[in-house]
Design a protein around this motif. Sequence first.
Motif, PDB file in Angstrom:
ATOM      1  N   UNK A 137       0.830  -1.208   0.000  1.00 29.19           N
ATOM      2  CA  UNK A 137       0.000   0.000   0.000  1.00 29.19           C
ATOM      3  C   UNK A 137       0.866   1.260   0.000  1.00 29.19           C
ATOM      4  N   UNK A 138       1.861   1.295   0.885  1.00 25.54           N
ATOM      5  CA  UNK A 138       2.717   2.478   0.970  1.00 25.54           C
ATOM      6  C   UNK A 138       3.543   2.654  -0.301  1.00 25.54           C
ATOM      7  N   UNK A 139       4.003   1.561  -0.870  1.00 23.96           N
ATOM      8  CA  UNK A 139       4.757   1.642  -2.111  1.00 23.96           C
ATOM      9  C   UNK A 139       3.889   2.223  -3.227  1.00 23.96           C
ATOM     10  N   UNK A 140       2.647   1.784  -3.277  1.00 18.72           N
ATOM     11  CA  UNK A 140       1.713   2.332  -4.267  1.00 18.72           C
ATOM     12  C   UNK A 140       1.507   3.826  -4.042  1.00 18.72           C
ATOM     13  N   UNK A 141       1.403   4.221  -2.778  1.00 15.47           N
ATOM     14  CA  UNK A 141       1.261   5.647  -2.448  1.00 15.47           C
ATOM     15  C   UNK A 141       2.495   6.436  -2.893  1.00 15.47           C
ATOM     16  N   UNK A 142       3.662   5.868  -2.683  1.00 14.57           N
ATOM     17  CA  UNK A 142       4.897   6.551  -3.087  1.00 14.57           C
ATOM     18  C   UNK A 142       4.891   6.786  -4.591  1.00 14.57           C
ATOM     19  N   UNK A 143       4.588   5.748  -5.350  1.00 18.05           N
ATOM     20  CA  UNK A 143       4.633   5.886  -6.798  1.00 18.05           C
ATOM     21  C   UNK A 143       3.514   6.764  -7.344  1.00 18.05           C
ATOM     22  N   UNK A 144       2.358   6.746  -6.722  1.00 23.79           N
ATOM     23  CA  UNK A 144       1.261   7.553  -7.253  1.00 23.79           C
ATOM     24  C   UNK A 144       1.273   8.988  -6.744  1.00 23.79           C
ATOM     25  N   UNK A 145       1.703   9.206  -5.506  1.00 22.53           N
ATOM     26  CA  UNK A 145       1.641  10.554  -4.931  1.00 22.53           C
ATOM     27  C   UNK A 145       2.962  11.300  -4.926  1.00 22.53           C
ATOM     28  N   UNK A 146       4.064  10.599  -4.783  1.00 20.77           N
ATOM     29  CA  UNK A 146       5.339  11.282  -4.612  1.00 20.77           C
ATOM     30  C   UNK A 146       6.109  11.465  -5.911  1.00 20.77           C
ATOM     31  N   UNK A 147       5.845  10.652  -6.885  1.00 22.89           N
ATOM     32  CA  UNK A 147       6.568  10.791  -8.146  1.00 22.89           C
ATOM     33  C   UNK A 147       5.832  11.819  -9.003  1.00 22.89           C
ATOM     34  N   UNK A 148       6.065  13.056  -8.665  1.00 28.06           N
ATOM     35  CA  UNK A 148       5.317  14.174  -9.225  1.00 28.06           C
ATOM     36  C   UNK A 148       6.284  15.077  -9.984  1.00 28.06           C
ATOM     37  N   UNK A 149       5.799  15.659 -11.064  1.00 26.78           N
ATOM     38  CA  UNK A 149       6.640  16.590 -11.821  1.00 26.78           C
ATOM     39  C   UNK A 149       6.783  17.914 -11.073  1.00 26.78           C
ATOM     40  N   UNK A 150       7.755  18.644 -11.473  1.00 32.12           N
ATOM     41  CA  UNK A 150       8.028  19.944 -10.859  1.00 32.12           C
ATOM     42  C   UNK A 150       6.823  20.860 -11.018  1.00 32.12           C
ATOM     43  N   UNK A 151       6.506  21.561  -9.960  1.00 28.10           N
ATOM     44  CA  UNK A 151       5.415  22.524  -9.958  1.00 28.10           C
ATOM     45  C   UNK A 151       6.019  23.870  -9.575  1.00 28.10           C
ATOM     46  N   UNK A 152       6.115  24.753 -10.529  1.00 26.19           N
ATOM     47  CA  UNK A 152       6.786  26.031 -10.307  1.00 26.19           C
ATOM     48  C   UNK A 152       6.129  26.873  -9.223  1.00 26.19           C
ATOM     49  N   UNK A 153       4.834  26.671  -8.985  1.00 26.63           N
ATOM     50  CA  UNK A 153       4.157  27.425  -7.922  1.00 26.63           C
ATOM     51  C   UNK A 153       4.783  27.139  -6.556  1.00 26.63           C
ATOM     52  N   UNK A 154       5.286  25.932  -6.356  1.00 30.48           N
ATOM     53  CA  UNK A 154       5.872  25.576  -5.072  1.00 30.48           C
ATOM     54  C   UNK A 154       7.224  26.223  -4.840  1.00 30.48           C
ATOM     55  N   UNK A 155       7.847  26.729  -5.890  1.00 27.44           N
ATOM     56  CA  UNK A 155       9.123  27.424  -5.723  1.00 27.44           C
ATOM     57  C   UNK A 155       8.987  28.633  -4.799  1.00 27.44           C
ATOM     58  N   UNK A 156       7.803  29.198  -4.732  1.00 32.55           N
ATOM     59  CA  UNK A 156       7.599  30.357  -3.873  1.00 32.55           C
ATOM     60  C   UNK A 156       7.514  29.979  -2.398  1.00 32.55           C
ATOM     61  N   UNK A 157       7.185  28.723  -2.104  1.00 37.91           N
ATOM     62  CA  UNK A 157       6.932  28.301  -0.729  1.00 37.91           C
ATOM     63  C   UNK A 157       7.931  27.283  -0.205  1.00 37.91           C
ATOM     64  N   UNK A 158       8.978  26.971  -0.949  1.00 34.85           N
ATOM     65  CA  UNK A 158       9.882  25.899  -0.575  1.00 34.85           C
ATOM     66  C   UNK A 158      10.512  26.105   0.786  1.00 34.85           C
ATOM     67  N   UNK A 159      10.711  27.354   1.211  1.00 37.14           N
ATOM     68  CA  UNK A 159      11.362  27.589   2.500  1.00 37.14           C
ATOM     69  C   UNK A 159      10.518  27.108   3.678  1.00 37.14           C
ATOM     70  N   UNK A 160       9.226  26.916   3.459  1.00 34.89           N
ATOM     71  CA  UNK A 160       8.347  26.428   4.525  1.00 34.89           C
ATOM     72  C   UNK A 160       8.430  24.911   4.687  1.00 34.89           C
ATOM     73  N   UNK A 161       9.007  24.216   3.728  1.00 28.73           N
ATOM     74  CA  UNK A 161       9.119  22.763   3.780  1.00 28.73           C
ATOM     75  C   UNK A 161       9.954  22.366   4.985  1.00 28.73           C
ATOM     76  N   UNK A 162       9.443  21.394   5.735  1.00 30.59           N
ATOM     77  CA  UNK A 162      10.182  20.881   6.873  1.00 30.59           C
ATOM     78  C   UNK A 162       9.889  21.600   8.171  1.00 30.59           C
ATOM     79  N   UNK A 163       9.014  22.566   8.150  1.00 31.92           N
ATOM     80  CA  UNK A 163       8.746  23.338   9.352  1.00 31.92           C
ATOM     81  C   UNK A 163       7.813  22.634  10.330  1.00 31.92           C
ATOM     82  N   UNK A 164       7.045  21.647   9.862  1.00 31.08           N
ATOM     83  CA  UNK A 164       6.101  21.020  10.784  1.00 31.08           C
ATOM     84  C   UNK A 164       6.224  19.509  10.857  1.00 31.08           C
TER      85      UNK A 164
END
Length: 111
Positions: free
Chosen positions: A51-78
């Motif tokens: 199940x988790x492997x399926x989640x990794x391949x379906x949810x985490x293998x995502x193409x770059x989203x330029x909108x997230x470049x504006x918020x990357x500094x918030x990654x890892x804060x919580x």
Amino acid sequence: MEEVKKKIVKMGDEVVQYFLERDGKDISLNIKEDSEHYYLQAKSDVYISEYELEEIFSNYKIHRDLEYDFFWELVGENSEEAELELLFMLADDTKISYEDNILEFNIRVDK
């Protein structure tokens, strides 16, 4: 430190945290650089359910989203698991493999 290097540091931190939360063994993180890219390779001996492997391949293998470049500094804060998904949205290319209990993430970030 330039912005792209800060992203690489956060990505490495989040991937290692992901492995540690799953009791990963023999965790390795390797970062290489050439004139155009950074390459982050992280792997660990870790059990991942189907199940988790399926989640990794379906949810985490995502193409770059330029909108997230504006918020990357918030990654890892919580420390929520969704942070790993956001990191892959910042990557320019991601390859994920799981064989013989070795989970490996290969991430490329363009300069």
